[in-house]
Design a protein around this motif. Sequence first.
Motif, PDB file in Angstrom:
ATOM      1  N   THR A   1     -14.425  -0.071   1.161  1.00  0.00           N
ATOM      2  CA  THR A   1     -13.731  -1.051   1.998  1.00  0.00           C
ATOM      3  C   THR A   1     -13.617  -0.602   3.438  1.00  0.00           C
ATOM      4  OG1 THR A   1     -11.584  -0.123   1.384  1.00  0.00           O
ATOM      5  CG2 THR A   1     -12.389  -1.982   0.081  1.00  0.00           C
ATOM      6  N   SER A   2     -13.573   0.691   3.677  1.00  0.00           N
ATOM      7  CA  SER A   2     -13.419   1.157   5.051  1.00  0.00           C
ATOM      8  C   SER A   2     -14.755   1.280   5.775  1.00  0.00           C
ATOM      9  CB  SER A   2     -12.700   2.516   5.073  1.00  0.00           C
ATOM     10  OG  SER A   2     -13.540   3.515   4.529  1.00  0.00           O
ATOM     11  N   GLY A   3     -15.845   1.297   5.017  1.00  0.00           N
ATOM     12  CA  GLY A   3     -17.152   1.476   5.614  1.00  0.00           C
ATOM     13  C   GLY A   3     -17.420   2.919   5.985  1.00  0.00           C
ATOM     14  N   ASP A   4     -16.493   3.791   5.721  1.00  0.00           N
ATOM     15  CA  ASP A   4     -16.600   5.201   6.056  1.00  0.00           C
ATOM     16  C   ASP A   4     -17.235   5.932   4.882  1.00  0.00           C
ATOM     17  OD1 ASP A   4     -16.339   7.663   7.182  1.00  0.00           O
ATOM     18  OD2 ASP A   4     -14.146   7.715   7.133  1.00  0.00           O
ATOM     19  N   THR A   5     -18.213   6.764   5.145  1.00  0.00           N
ATOM     20  CA  THR A   5     -18.874   7.496   4.069  1.00  0.00           C
ATOM     21  C   THR A   5     -18.216   8.834   3.799  1.00  0.00           C
ATOM     22  OG1 THR A   5     -20.459   8.426   5.636  1.00  0.00           O
ATOM     23  CG2 THR A   5     -21.108   6.395   4.474  1.00  0.00           C
ATOM     24  N   GLU A   6     -17.201   9.186   4.582  1.00  0.00           N
ATOM     25  CA  GLU A   6     -16.486  10.438   4.358  1.00  0.00           C
ATOM     26  C   GLU A   6     -15.701  10.342   3.058  1.00  0.00           C
ATOM     27  OE1 GLU A   6     -12.739  12.650   6.423  1.00  0.00           O
ATOM     28  OE2 GLU A   6     -14.291  11.848   7.741  1.00  0.00           O
ATOM     29  N   LYS A   7     -15.691  11.417   2.298  1.00  0.00           N
ATOM     30  CA  LYS A   7     -15.003  11.419   1.004  1.00  0.00           C
ATOM     31  C   LYS A   7     -13.513  11.164   1.205  1.00  0.00           C
ATOM     32  CE  LYS A   7     -14.938  13.608  -3.378  1.00  0.00           C
ATOM     33  NZ  LYS A   7     -16.009  13.675  -4.276  1.00  0.00           N
ATOM     34  N   ALA A   8     -12.957  10.269   0.379  1.00  0.00           N
ATOM     35  CA  ALA A   8     -11.538   9.922   0.474  1.00  0.00           C
ATOM     36  C   ALA A   8     -10.674  11.087   0.025  1.00  0.00           C
ATOM     37  CB  ALA A   8     -11.250   8.698  -0.396  1.00  0.00           C
ATOM     38  N   ASP A   9      -9.532  11.265   0.679  1.00  0.00           N
ATOM     39  CA  ASP A   9      -8.575  12.310   0.331  1.00  0.00           C
ATOM     40  C   ASP A   9      -7.721  11.815  -0.823  1.00  0.00           C
ATOM     41  OD1 ASP A   9      -6.733  14.342   0.200  1.00  0.00           O
ATOM     42  OD2 ASP A   9      -5.697  13.795   2.053  1.00  0.00           O
ATOM     43  N   SER A  10      -7.937  12.363  -2.023  1.00  0.00           N
ATOM     44  CA  SER A  10      -7.201  11.907  -3.190  1.00  0.00           C
ATOM     45  C   SER A  10      -5.794  12.483  -3.249  1.00  0.00           C
ATOM     46  CB  SER A  10      -7.955  12.261  -4.474  1.00  0.00           C
ATOM     47  OG  SER A  10      -8.053  13.669  -4.588  1.00  0.00           O
ATOM     48  N   GLY A  11      -5.420  13.367  -2.305  1.00  0.00           N
ATOM     49  CA  GLY A  11      -4.100  13.972  -2.333  1.00  0.00           C
ATOM     50  C   GLY A  11      -3.039  13.171  -1.603  1.00  0.00           C
ATOM     51  N   SER A  12      -3.425  12.151  -0.827  1.00  0.00           N
ATOM     52  CA  SER A  12      -2.428  11.373  -0.103  1.00  0.00           C
ATOM     53  C   SER A  12      -2.714   9.890  -0.235  1.00  0.00           C
ATOM     54  CB  SER A  12      -2.399  11.778   1.363  1.00  0.00           C
ATOM     55  OG  SER A  12      -3.618  11.458   1.978  1.00  0.00           O
ATOM     56  N   ILE A  13      -1.665   9.117  -0.150  1.00  0.00           N
ATOM     57  CA  ILE A  13      -1.819   7.668  -0.252  1.00  0.00           C
ATOM     58  C   ILE A  13      -1.971   7.077   1.142  1.00  0.00           C
ATOM     59  CG2 ILE A  13      -0.687   5.536  -0.937  1.00  0.00           C
ATOM     60  CD1 ILE A  13       0.594   7.137  -3.201  1.00  0.00           C
ATOM     61  N   ALA A  14      -0.995   7.339   1.997  1.00  0.00           N
ATOM     62  CA  ALA A  14      -1.045   6.829   3.363  1.00  0.00           C
ATOM     63  C   ALA A  14      -0.177   7.717   4.242  1.00  0.00           C
ATOM     64  CB  ALA A  14      -0.549   5.391   3.412  1.00  0.00           C
ATOM     65  N   ARG A  15      -0.573   7.864   5.486  1.00  0.00           N
ATOM     66  CA  ARG A  15       0.206   8.650   6.439  1.00  0.00           C
ATOM     67  C   ARG A  15       0.411   7.807   7.693  1.00  0.00           C
ATOM     68  NH1 ARG A  15       0.347  13.975   4.768  1.00  0.00           N
ATOM     69  NH2 ARG A  15      -1.254  14.531   3.297  1.00  0.00           N
ATOM     70  N   PHE A  16       1.667   7.809   8.171  1.00  0.00           N
ATOM     71  CA  PHE A  16       2.018   7.062   9.366  1.00  0.00           C
ATOM     72  C   PHE A  16       2.802   7.968  10.309  1.00  0.00           C
ATOM     73  CE2 PHE A  16       1.904   4.087   5.832  1.00  0.00           C
ATOM     74  CZ  PHE A  16       1.004   3.133   6.306  1.00  0.00           C
ATOM     75  N   PRO A  17       2.567   7.851  11.601  1.00  0.00           N
ATOM     76  CA  PRO A  17       3.358   8.623  12.539  1.00  0.00           C
ATOM     77  C   PRO A  17       4.830   8.205  12.466  1.00  0.00           C
ATOM     78  CG  PRO A  17       1.456   7.605  13.628  1.00  0.00           C
ATOM     79  CD  PRO A  17       1.515   7.071  12.242  1.00  0.00           C
ATOM     80  N   ALA A  18       5.721   9.148  12.608  1.00  0.00           N
ATOM     81  CA  ALA A  18       7.157   8.880  12.479  1.00  0.00           C
ATOM     82  C   ALA A  18       7.653   7.900  13.527  1.00  0.00           C
ATOM     83  CB  ALA A  18       7.943  10.190  12.553  1.00  0.00           C
ATOM     84  N   ASP A  19       7.037   7.863  14.703  1.00  0.00           N
ATOM     85  CA  ASP A  19       7.499   6.977  15.757  1.00  0.00           C
ATOM     86  C   ASP A  19       7.102   5.514  15.538  1.00  0.00           C
ATOM     87  OD1 ASP A  19       4.808   7.468  16.194  1.00  0.00           O
ATOM     88  OD2 ASP A  19       5.009   7.440  18.380  1.00  0.00           O
ATOM     89  N   LYS A  20       6.345   5.224  14.493  1.00  0.00           N
ATOM     90  CA  LYS A  20       5.927   3.849  14.194  1.00  0.00           C
ATOM     91  C   LYS A  20       6.968   3.090  13.391  1.00  0.00           C
ATOM     92  CE  LYS A  20       1.933   4.094  16.136  1.00  0.00           C
ATOM     93  NZ  LYS A  20       1.601   3.348  17.300  1.00  0.00           N
ATOM     94  N   PHE A  21       8.026   3.747  12.954  1.00  0.00           N
ATOM     95  CA  PHE A  21       9.039   3.089  12.134  1.00  0.00           C
ATOM     96  C   PHE A  21      10.232   2.795  12.935  1.00  0.00           C
ATOM     97  CE2 PHE A  21       6.421   5.250   9.010  1.00  0.00           C
ATOM     98  CZ  PHE A  21       6.107   4.183   8.211  1.00  0.00           C
TER      99      PHE A  21
END
Length: 106
Positions: free
Chosen positions: A86-106
């Motif tokens: 879905t992302s079009g990125d061929t880099e292997k997905a990181d199975s250790g994390s779901i999502a990361r957001f910068p703290a200042d975005k909340f």
Amino acid sequence: MDVDTLLKAMTPDVYQRMSTAVELGKWPDGTPLTPEQRDSALQALMLYQSRHNQDAAHMSVAKGGEMMFKSKAELQREFADDKIGTSGDTEKADSGSIARFPADKF
């Protein structure tokens, strides 16, 4: 109603609505399922899956009526493939994390 008539009448949309109703315990209009409705809907869903499920998910009924169980590793590979696809990125997905957001975005 016999099984064949039921399955011929059940469209993918009806299947999805019943599946959601069983998962949530209520119909799309908010009316709670009775225990009898839940049991009947679950049986109908399993019958539908046994006839139409080409890509059985973890712990579901595969086409032909066979129970399908996928290991954690298989599921992780599938989710990683979905993320890459879905992302079009061929880099292997990181199975250790779901999502990361910068703290200042909340």
